[in-house]
Scaffold this active site. Structure first.
Site, PDB file in Angstrom:
ATOM      1  N   ARG A 123       6.847  -8.338   1.498  1.00 24.93           N
ATOM      2  CA  ARG A 123       5.407  -8.341   1.162  1.00 24.93           C
ATOM      3  C   ARG A 123       4.561  -8.697   2.399  1.00 24.93           C
ATOM      4  O   ARG A 123       3.571  -9.446   2.308  1.00 24.93           O
ATOM      5  CB  ARG A 123       5.097  -9.336   0.032  1.00 24.93           C
ATOM      6  CG  ARG A 123       5.914  -9.168  -1.198  1.00 24.93           C
ATOM      7  CD  ARG A 123       5.638  -7.894  -1.966  1.00 24.93           C
ATOM      8  NE  ARG A 123       6.571  -7.783  -3.048  1.00 24.93           N
ATOM      9  CZ  ARG A 123       7.727  -7.096  -2.974  1.00 24.93           C
ATOM     10  NH1 ARG A 123       8.035  -6.419  -1.889  1.00 24.93           N
ATOM     11  NH2 ARG A 123       8.539  -7.049  -3.986  1.00 24.93           N
TER      12      ARG A 123
ATOM     13  N   SER B 288       3.407 -10.311 -10.108  1.00 22.94           N
ATOM     14  CA  SER B 288       3.925 -11.609  -9.661  1.00 22.94           C
ATOM     15  C   SER B 288       2.870 -12.312  -8.810  1.00 22.94           C
ATOM     16  O   SER B 288       2.367 -11.753  -7.840  1.00 22.94           O
ATOM     17  CB  SER B 288       5.195 -11.415  -8.825  1.00 22.94           C
ATOM     18  OG  SER B 288       6.221 -10.951  -9.657  1.00 22.94           O
TER      19      SER B 288
ATOM     20  N   GLU C 261       1.466 -14.425  -3.606  1.00 23.00           N
ATOM     21  CA  GLU C 261       1.617 -13.040  -3.148  1.00 23.00           C
ATOM     22  C   GLU C 261       0.273 -12.322  -3.325  1.00 23.00           C
ATOM     23  O   GLU C 261      -0.090 -11.456  -2.547  1.00 23.00           O
ATOM     24  CB  GLU C 261       2.702 -12.349  -3.988  1.00 23.00           C
ATOM     25  CG  GLU C 261       2.882 -10.881  -3.685  1.00 23.00           C
ATOM     26  CD  GLU C 261       4.001 -10.247  -4.515  1.00 23.00           C
ATOM     27  OE1 GLU C 261       5.047 -10.896  -4.706  1.00 23.00           O
ATOM     28  OE2 GLU C 261       3.810  -9.113  -4.970  1.00 23.00           O
TER      29      GLU C 261
HETATM   30  C1  LIG Z   1       1.896  -5.333 -13.957  1.00 19.32           C
HETATM   31  C2  LIG Z   1       2.061  -5.421 -12.464  1.00 19.32           C
HETATM   32  C3  LIG Z   1       3.329  -5.269 -11.911  1.00 19.32           C
HETATM   33  C4  LIG Z   1       3.496  -5.328 -10.513  1.00 19.32           C
HETATM   34  N1  LIG Z   1       4.742  -5.171 -10.015  1.00 19.32           N
HETATM   35  C5  LIG Z   1       4.918  -5.201  -8.672  1.00 19.32           C
HETATM   36  C6  LIG Z   1       6.225  -5.015  -8.113  1.00 19.32           C
HETATM   37  O1  LIG Z   1       7.201  -4.801  -8.800  1.00 19.32           O
HETATM   38  N2  LIG Z   1       6.341  -5.074  -6.779  1.00 19.32           N
HETATM   39  C7  LIG Z   1       5.279  -5.301  -5.954  1.00 19.32           C
HETATM   40  O2  LIG Z   1       5.455  -5.315  -4.733  1.00 19.32           O
HETATM   41  N3  LIG Z   1       4.038  -5.483  -6.465  1.00 19.32           N
HETATM   42  C8  LIG Z   1       3.831  -5.443  -7.785  1.00 19.32           C
HETATM   43  N4  LIG Z   1       2.578  -5.622  -8.301  1.00 19.32           N
HETATM   44  C9  LIG Z   1       1.448  -5.935  -7.397  1.00 19.32           C
HETATM   45  C10 LIG Z   1       0.645  -4.732  -6.909  1.00 19.32           C
HETATM   46  O3  LIG Z   1       0.732  -3.644  -7.802  1.00 19.32           O
HETATM   47  C11 LIG Z   1       1.098  -4.285  -5.512  1.00 19.32           C
HETATM   48  O4  LIG Z   1       0.901  -5.306  -4.558  1.00 19.32           O
HETATM   49  C12 LIG Z   1       0.358  -3.035  -5.030  1.00 19.32           C
HETATM   50  O5  LIG Z   1       0.914  -2.636  -3.810  1.00 19.32           O
HETATM   51  C13 LIG Z   1      -1.135  -3.255  -4.845  1.00 19.32           C
HETATM   52  O6  LIG Z   1      -1.746  -1.986  -4.692  1.00 19.32           O
HETATM   53  P1  LIG Z   1      -3.308  -1.807  -4.988  1.00 19.32           P
HETATM   54  O7  LIG Z   1      -3.681  -0.421  -4.658  1.00 19.32           O
HETATM   55  O8  LIG Z   1      -3.634  -2.269  -6.342  1.00 19.32           O
HETATM   56  O9  LIG Z   1      -3.891  -2.797  -3.883  1.00 19.32           O
HETATM   57  P2  LIG Z   1      -5.150  -3.794  -4.057  1.00 19.32           P
HETATM   58  O10 LIG Z   1      -4.816  -4.858  -5.051  1.00 19.32           O
HETATM   59  O11 LIG Z   1      -6.373  -3.003  -4.274  1.00 19.32           O
HETATM   60  O12 LIG Z   1      -5.150  -4.470  -2.604  1.00 19.32           O
HETATM   61  C14 LIG Z   1      -4.105  -5.359  -2.241  1.00 19.32           C
HETATM   62  C15 LIG Z   1      -4.248  -5.704  -0.759  1.00 19.32           C
HETATM   63  O13 LIG Z   1      -4.013  -4.532   0.017  1.00 19.32           O
HETATM   64  C16 LIG Z   1      -5.157  -4.226   0.828  1.00 19.32           C
HETATM   65  N5  LIG Z   1      -5.302  -2.770   0.826  1.00 19.32           N
HETATM   66  C17 LIG Z   1      -5.434  -1.957  -0.260  1.00 19.32           C
HETATM   67  N6  LIG Z   1      -5.560  -0.680   0.124  1.00 19.32           N
HETATM   68  C18 LIG Z   1      -5.522  -0.675   1.478  1.00 19.32           C
HETATM   69  C19 LIG Z   1      -5.602   0.344   2.471  1.00 19.32           C
HETATM   70  N7  LIG Z   1      -5.751   1.630   2.144  1.00 19.32           N
HETATM   71  N8  LIG Z   1      -5.526  -0.015   3.777  1.00 19.32           N
HETATM   72  C20 LIG Z   1      -5.378  -1.308   4.133  1.00 19.32           C
HETATM   73  N9  LIG Z   1      -5.297  -2.325   3.243  1.00 19.32           N
HETATM   74  C21 LIG Z   1      -5.363  -2.015   1.929  1.00 19.32           C
HETATM   75  C22 LIG Z   1      -6.335  -4.913   0.148  1.00 19.32           C
HETATM   76  O14 LIG Z   1      -7.373  -5.182   1.058  1.00 19.32           O
HETATM   77  C23 LIG Z   1      -5.661  -6.166  -0.392  1.00 19.32           C
HETATM   78  O15 LIG Z   1      -5.537  -7.140   0.640  1.00 19.32           O
HETATM   79  C24 LIG Z   1       2.384  -5.562  -9.677  1.00 19.32           C
HETATM   80  C25 LIG Z   1       1.106  -5.694 -10.247  1.00 19.32           C
HETATM   81  C26 LIG Z   1       0.943  -5.620 -11.620  1.00 19.32           C
HETATM   82  C27 LIG Z   1      -0.441  -5.737 -12.209  1.00 19.32           C
END
Ligand SMILES: Cc1cc2nc3c(=O)[nH]c(=O)nc-3n(C[C@H](O)[C@H](O)[C@H](O)COP(=O)(O)OP(=O)(O)OC[C@H]3O[C@@H](n4cnc5c(N)ncnc54)[C@H](O)[C@@H]3O)c2cc1C
Length: 319
Positions: free
Chosen positions: A179, A241, A311
């Site tokens: 991560r 998480s 995280e």
């Molecule tokens: C039900 C559930 C289950 C999940 N399971 C997992 C899992 O199994 N494994 C896991 O790793 N995560 C999991 N997650 C967490 C999450 O889905 C991941 O971290 C995912 O990668 C976040 O993507 P997002 O587009 O929603 O990012 P956001 O939440 O919109 O952003 C997260 C971070 O990334 C940055 N960011 C976003 N887009 C960009 C970009 N284009 N360029 C640069 N920085 C950027 C943002 O500024 C922020 O700091 C889960 C979440 C939920 C709600």
């Protein structure tokens, strides 16, 4: 932006931009916790060229972050100054390239990427189906599950810098861990020149998967989603998480062993189904969630001696 910059920017915006700029936006509508404060400005570009143009003309003093589906994000109740780039629903291109790699833009959701790879008889993308974020967010977080991580499949990434220039980078230009993703100057050394630490945003990626049976991939996706339904509180707003797993441990096991399941502050509660999830029972504020995170950290530290580190990304000002 000060008033003069805003006026100047508004003039240019009308002339050349095709995306949507909104002011004082309630970020609870853009994060999966459905809680939190406002952001001064939110820009959803029309496409990649429009995003680059927006960054070119946006005053350099303006703080900017990119978000995808907000599934790992909380904005404090006092809100966030600057501009949020909303890439979900904007950068959605997805195709197989002549060299066999899959090109996915930053706004593509993980589930869509997994299904697309299966449709093209590619294996190794199944785990993306379980992560409810976008390609951009998964690259930023090195998201992963069931033994796979995003960057294992990356051949190269496409980024846009703060001045709107597009670049392609290879994984060796990043320090990549659990991560954790950080741009480095040369393999092995962090960027030392502060002027080069201006933000870059992921806008696309070329991913390499193995040729295989799409039907088996689809079955694996279905099984994986079934496992998630059974083990995660997906009926309530959450951000996955909350804490990183400490080395050799599971955050969920530690939290449960401290009797914290069901602990509640305001509308935020430690899930009974999965102890590393905090759910919004209805009406939770960002402060409720953050205070509960802190309480869990204190109790786990006191009872086990282990420090838990979030995280999830928490940004913005306290109310
Ligand atoms: C039900 C559930 C289950 C999940 N399971 C997992 C899992 O199994 N494994 C896991 O790793 N995560 C999991 N997650 C967490 C999450 O889905 C991941 O971290 C995912 O990668 C976040 O993507 P997002 O587009 O929603 O990012 P956001 O939440 O919109 O952003 C997260 C971070 O990334 C940055 N960011 C976003 N887009 C960009 C970009 N284009 N360029 C640069 N920085 C950027 C943002 O500024 C922020 O700091 C889960 C979440 C939920 C709600």
């Amino acid at each position: 932006m000060n008033m003069m910059e805003t006026a100047q920017f508004a003039g240019q915006e009308a002339a050349s931009l095709r995306g949507e700029l909104r002011h004082d936006v309630d970020m609870s509508r853009h994060v999966s916790w459905r809680a939190g404060g406002h952001v001064q400005r939110l820009y959803q570009p029309a496409d990649l060229d429009d995003l680059a143009e927006f960054l070119r003309i946006l005053p350099r003093s303006e703080p900017v972050i990119a978000i995808g589906l907000g599934s790992n994000l909380l904005v404090r109740n006092g809100g966030l100054s600057g501009t949020v780039l909303l890439l979900h629903g904007a950068l959605g291109e997805l195709r197989v390239e002549p060299d066999g790699t899959v090109y996915a833009q930053a706004g593509v959701p993980g589930a869509k990427l997994a299904r697309f790879a299966a449709l093209h008889n590619l294996r190794g993308a199944e785990f993306f189906a379980g992560i409810p974020g976008t390609v951009g967010g998964m690259l930023a977080m090195n998201a992963g599950c069931y033994g796979s991580e995003t960057w294992e499949t990356v051949e190269r990434v496409q980024v846009v810098d703060r001045s709107g220039e597009l670049h392609e980078c290879i994984p060796a230009e990043y320090e990549i861990g659990y991560r954790h993703v950080e741009r480095i100057e040369e393999p092995g050394s962090r960027i030392k020149d502060a002027s080069r630490q201006t933000p870059e945003f992921f806008v696309g990626v070329w991913l390499r998967f193995q040729a295989g049976d799409g039907e088996i991939a689809r079955r694996e996706i279905k099984a994986l989603l079934g496992r998630r339904m059974a083990s995660q509180p997906l009926n309530l707003p959450n951000a996955g998480s909350v804490f990183r797993n400490p080395p050799g441990e599971h955050a969920a096991r530690l939290i449960e062993s401290c009797g914290l399941k069901g602990r509640q502050i305001g509308g935020a509660r430690v899930s009974e189904k999965h102890a590393n999830f905090i759910v919004n029972m209805g009406g939770a504020t960002a402060a409720d969630i953050e205070n509960l995170i802190k309480e869990v950290q204190v109790v786990v530290q006191q009872q086990t001696g282990i420090s838990l580190h979030p995280e999830v990304r928490i940004i913005g000002e306290a109310a």
